[in-house]
Motif scaffolding. Structure first.
Motif, PDB file in Angstrom:
ATOM      1  N   ALA A  66       0.828  -1.208   0.000  1.00 32.23           N
ATOM      2  CA  ALA A  66       0.000   0.000   0.000  1.00 32.23           C
ATOM      3  C   ALA A  66       0.862   1.258   0.000  1.00 32.23           C
ATOM      4  CB  ALA A  66      -0.929  -0.005   1.214  1.00 32.23           C
ATOM      5  N   ALA A  67       1.925   1.254   0.802  1.00 31.32           N
ATOM      6  CA  ALA A  67       2.800   2.421   0.869  1.00 31.32           C
ATOM      7  C   ALA A  67       3.533   2.638  -0.448  1.00 31.32           C
ATOM      8  CB  ALA A  67       3.799   2.256   2.014  1.00 31.32           C
ATOM      9  N   SER A  68       4.018   1.562  -1.063  1.00 29.62           N
ATOM     10  CA  SER A  68       4.742   1.679  -2.328  1.00 29.62           C
ATOM     11  C   SER A  68       3.835   2.173  -3.448  1.00 29.62           C
ATOM     12  CB  SER A  68       5.355   0.325  -2.713  1.00 29.62           C
ATOM     13  OG  SER A  68       6.273  -0.112  -1.744  1.00 29.62           O
ATOM     14  N   LEU A  69       2.579   1.766  -3.398  1.00 26.56           N
ATOM     15  CA  LEU A  69       1.607   2.208  -4.386  1.00 26.56           C
ATOM     16  C   LEU A  69       1.210   3.660  -4.173  1.00 26.56           C
ATOM     17  CD1 LEU A  69      -0.310   1.333  -6.741  1.00 26.56           C
ATOM     18  CD2 LEU A  69      -1.947   0.609  -4.982  1.00 26.56           C
ATOM     19  N   GLY A  70       1.452   4.169  -2.974  1.00 26.49           N
ATOM     20  CA  GLY A  70       0.974   5.504  -2.642  1.00 26.49           C
ATOM     21  C   GLY A  70      -0.529   5.526  -2.485  1.00 26.49           C
ATOM     22  N   ALA A  71      -1.083   4.415  -2.005  1.00 27.56           N
ATOM     23  CA  ALA A  71      -2.533   4.293  -1.894  1.00 27.56           C
ATOM     24  C   ALA A  71      -3.101   5.326  -0.933  1.00 27.56           C
ATOM     25  CB  ALA A  71      -2.905   2.879  -1.424  1.00 27.56           C
ATOM     26  N   ARG A  72      -4.189   5.935  -1.335  1.00 27.20           N
ATOM     27  CA  ARG A  72      -4.926   6.862  -0.483  1.00 27.20           C
ATOM     28  C   ARG A  72      -6.290   6.293  -0.089  1.00 27.20           C
ATOM     29  NH1 ARG A  72      -3.024  11.885  -0.067  1.00 27.20           N
ATOM     30  NH2 ARG A  72      -5.092  12.592   0.615  1.00 27.20           N
ATOM     31  N   ARG A  73      -6.796   5.356  -0.885  1.00 24.42           N
ATOM     32  CA  ARG A  73      -8.105   4.769  -0.626  1.00 24.42           C
ATOM     33  C   ARG A  73      -7.979   3.253  -0.754  1.00 24.42           C
ATOM     34  NH1 ARG A  73     -11.862   8.934  -1.081  1.00 24.42           N
ATOM     35  NH2 ARG A  73     -13.611   7.534  -1.429  1.00 24.42           N
ATOM     36  N   VAL A  74      -8.350   2.554   0.304  1.00 23.81           N
ATOM     37  CA  VAL A  74      -8.227   1.100   0.353  1.00 23.81           C
ATOM     38  C   VAL A  74      -9.581   0.501   0.700  1.00 23.81           C
ATOM     39  CG1 VAL A  74      -7.167  -0.856   1.555  1.00 23.81           C
ATOM     40  CG2 VAL A  74      -5.792   1.175   1.016  1.00 23.81           C
ATOM     41  N   LEU A  75      -9.919  -0.581   0.026  1.00 28.10           N
ATOM     42  CA  LEU A  75     -11.130  -1.336   0.339  1.00 28.10           C
ATOM     43  C   LEU A  75     -10.726  -2.748   0.720  1.00 28.10           C
ATOM     44  CD1 LEU A  75     -14.217  -1.598   0.493  1.00 28.10           C
ATOM     45  CD2 LEU A  75     -14.207  -2.216  -1.935  1.00 28.10           C
ATOM     46  N   GLU A  76     -11.125  -3.150   1.907  1.00 25.71           N
ATOM     47  CA  GLU A  76     -10.859  -4.496   2.404  1.00 25.71           C
ATOM     48  C   GLU A  76     -12.181  -5.253   2.489  1.00 25.71           C
ATOM     49  OE1 GLU A  76      -8.220  -6.237   6.017  1.00 25.71           O
ATOM     50  OE2 GLU A  76      -9.857  -4.909   6.643  1.00 25.71           O
ATOM     51  N   ILE A  77     -12.186  -6.459   1.999  1.00 23.43           N
ATOM     52  CA  ILE A  77     -13.374  -7.311   2.092  1.00 23.43           C
ATOM     53  C   ILE A  77     -13.015  -8.471   3.002  1.00 23.43           C
ATOM     54  CG2 ILE A  77     -15.082  -8.678   0.839  1.00 23.43           C
ATOM     55  CD1 ILE A  77     -14.534  -6.998  -1.618  1.00 23.43           C
ATOM     56  N   GLY A  78     -13.535  -8.433   4.218  1.00 23.97           N
ATOM     57  CA  GLY A  78     -13.207  -9.418   5.240  1.00 23.97           C
ATOM     58  C   GLY A  78     -12.329  -8.803   6.311  1.00 23.97           C
ATOM     59  N   THR A  79     -12.939  -8.327   7.391  1.00 26.65           N
ATOM     60  CA  THR A  79     -12.214  -7.601   8.429  1.00 26.65           C
ATOM     61  C   THR A  79     -11.671  -8.510   9.510  1.00 26.65           C
ATOM     62  OG1 THR A  79     -13.896  -5.867   8.128  1.00 26.65           O
ATOM     63  CG2 THR A  79     -12.354  -5.587   9.948  1.00 26.65           C
ATOM     64  N   LEU A  80     -12.459  -9.508   9.903  1.00 28.37           N
ATOM     65  CA  LEU A  80     -12.188 -10.355  11.055  1.00 28.37           C
ATOM     66  C   LEU A  80     -11.997  -9.451  12.284  1.00 28.37           C
ATOM     67  CD1 LEU A  80     -11.994 -13.345  11.811  1.00 28.37           C
ATOM     68  CD2 LEU A  80      -9.520 -13.182  11.543  1.00 28.37           C
ATOM     69  N   GLY A  81     -10.846  -9.506  12.944  1.00 25.33           N
ATOM     70  CA  GLY A  81     -10.633  -8.686  14.136  1.00 25.33           C
ATOM     71  C   GLY A  81      -9.871  -7.407  13.887  1.00 25.33           C
ATOM     72  N   GLY A  82      -9.607  -7.098  12.632  1.00 22.49           N
ATOM     73  CA  GLY A  82      -8.982  -5.827  12.299  1.00 22.49           C
ATOM     74  C   GLY A  82      -7.465  -5.833  12.226  1.00 22.49           C
ATOM     75  N   TYR A  83      -6.831  -7.001  12.323  1.00 22.65           N
ATOM     76  CA  TYR A  83      -5.368  -7.052  12.303  1.00 22.65           C
ATOM     77  C   TYR A  83      -4.808  -6.576  10.963  1.00 22.65           C
ATOM     78  CZ  TYR A  83      -0.632  -8.944  12.844  1.00 22.65           C
ATOM     79  OH  TYR A  83       0.735  -9.091  12.905  1.00 22.65           O
ATOM     80  N   SER A  84      -5.291  -7.147   9.867  1.00 26.16           N
ATOM     81  CA  SER A  84      -4.820  -6.695   8.551  1.00 26.16           C
ATOM     82  C   SER A  84      -5.267  -5.265   8.279  1.00 26.16           C
ATOM     83  CB  SER A  84      -5.330  -7.628   7.454  1.00 26.16           C
ATOM     84  OG  SER A  84      -6.754  -7.708   7.462  1.00 26.16           O
ATOM     85  N   THR A  85      -6.412  -4.889   8.815  1.00 23.85           N
ATOM     86  CA  THR A  85      -6.916  -3.527   8.649  1.00 23.85           C
ATOM     87  C   THR A  85      -5.940  -2.515   9.225  1.00 23.85           C
ATOM     88  OG1 THR A  85      -9.077  -4.547   9.097  1.00 23.85           O
ATOM     89  CG2 THR A  85      -9.021  -2.158   8.827  1.00 23.85           C
ATOM     90  N   ILE A  86      -5.382  -2.820  10.385  1.00 23.15           N
ATOM     91  CA  ILE A  86      -4.408  -1.928  11.015  1.00 23.15           C
ATOM     92  C   ILE A  86      -3.170  -1.794  10.138  1.00 23.15           C
ATOM     93  CG2 ILE A  86      -2.824  -1.706  12.978  1.00 23.15           C
ATOM     94  CD1 ILE A  86      -5.027  -2.907  14.734  1.00 23.15           C
ATOM     95  N   TRP A  87      -2.664  -2.906   9.638  1.00 26.26           N
ATOM     96  CA  TRP A  87      -1.496  -2.843   8.768  1.00 26.26           C
ATOM     97  C   TRP A  87      -1.754  -1.951   7.562  1.00 26.26           C
ATOM     98  CZ3 TRP A  87       3.290  -3.815   9.751  1.00 26.26           C
ATOM     99  CH2 TRP A  87       3.676  -4.829  10.629  1.00 26.26           C
ATOM    100  N   LEU A  88      -2.898  -2.112   6.936  1.00 26.36           N
ATOM    101  CA  LEU A  88      -3.216  -1.333   5.734  1.00 26.36           C
ATOM    102  C   LEU A  88      -3.445   0.136   6.071  1.00 26.36           C
ATOM    103  CD1 LEU A  88      -5.572  -3.926   4.042  1.00 26.36           C
ATOM    104  CD2 LEU A  88      -3.449  -3.063   3.046  1.00 26.36           C
ATOM    105  N   ALA A  89      -4.192   0.403   7.130  1.00 21.63           N
ATOM    106  CA  ALA A  89      -4.518   1.785   7.488  1.00 21.63           C
ATOM    107  C   ALA A  89      -3.268   2.577   7.842  1.00 21.63           C
ATOM    108  CB  ALA A  89      -5.511   1.809   8.643  1.00 21.63           C
TER     109      ALA A  89
END
Length: 235
Positions: A66-89
């Protein structure tokens, strides 16, 4: 895996033990733990959520992507407990936005609390309900897209539909990552397993889609033998 890589000074080693040891070695040096991440895993465990979050090094991979892409907007499908969400955010710049879709309200509550503890609740939003019902509502919102990066890690039966929606909400250059696509090698043959059938359907759909350029990387580690798909949306 050849015998020379499966043996140590004490003789043959179980492949899973070796994969775990390598992940531990890498994580100790390159993926330092912190309260936000370990707290999210602890909260998920305390709430009885299944222990199927991405591994730390895989979460770091998503962050770097995400950082290398310079992403400003991310869509995640499947949150579970938010672990991957934290990494992406954490990879998003000021003003960035992440929307994560989660079927279970209970899982979403755990994730929202973990995001708040990590100081990311102003950046990351968790929406609940079946994703195939949530996605059309999201697409209808003014300014909802396009998204720069998609991470799909939900029910595998609907992988092809999720990729289709990601394509609708993308722009040229957007990246789509789909997790758990190798299924321990089971994707090579027809199967009665709904997750395998759904994943094979996704591969066939992407192979026919001229707007996507994709590959898959097989992985081993603490999560066993699996892999992820990476697709780029073409101009």
């Amino acid at each position: 895996m050849t015998e020379e890589y499966r043996q140590d000074s004490h003789g043959p080693q179980d492949p899973q033990d070796l994969w775990n040891a390598v992940d531990d070695y890498v994580n100790e040096r390159l993926v330092p733990a912190d309260e936000g991440l370990t707290g999210a895993l602890a909260a998920s465990d305390a709430a009885g959520l299944p222990a199927i979050a991405v591994a730390p090094n895989q979460g770091k991979f998503l962050h770097l992507l995400a950082a290398s892409l310079g992403a400003r907007r991310v869509l995640e499908i499947g949150t579970l407990g938010g672990y991957s969400t934290i990494w992406l955010a954490r990879a998003l710049p000021a003003g960035g936005r992440l929307i994560s879709l989660e079927y279970s309200e209970r899982h979403a509550e755990v994730a929202r609390a973990s995001l708040a503890r990590a100081g990311l609740d102003a950046i990351a939003e968790v929406r609940t309900g079946p994703a195939l019902e949530t996605l059309p509502k999201l697409a209808a919102e003014p300014g909802a897209g396009p998204f720069d990066l998609f991470f799909i890690d939900a029910d595998k039966v609907n992988n092809a539909r999720y990729v289709e929606w990601a394509l609708r909400l993308s722009r040229p250059g957007s990246l789509i990552v789909v997790d758990n696509v190798v299924r321990g090698g089971k994707i090579t043959e027809p199967s009665e397993d709904p997750a395998v059938r759904g994943t094979r359907e996704m591969f066939d759909a992407i192979a026919r889609e001229p707007r996507l350029d994709a590959t898959t990387v097989q992985t081993v580690g603490t999560k066993g033998y699996d892999g992820f798909l990476l697709a780029r949306v073409l101009d």
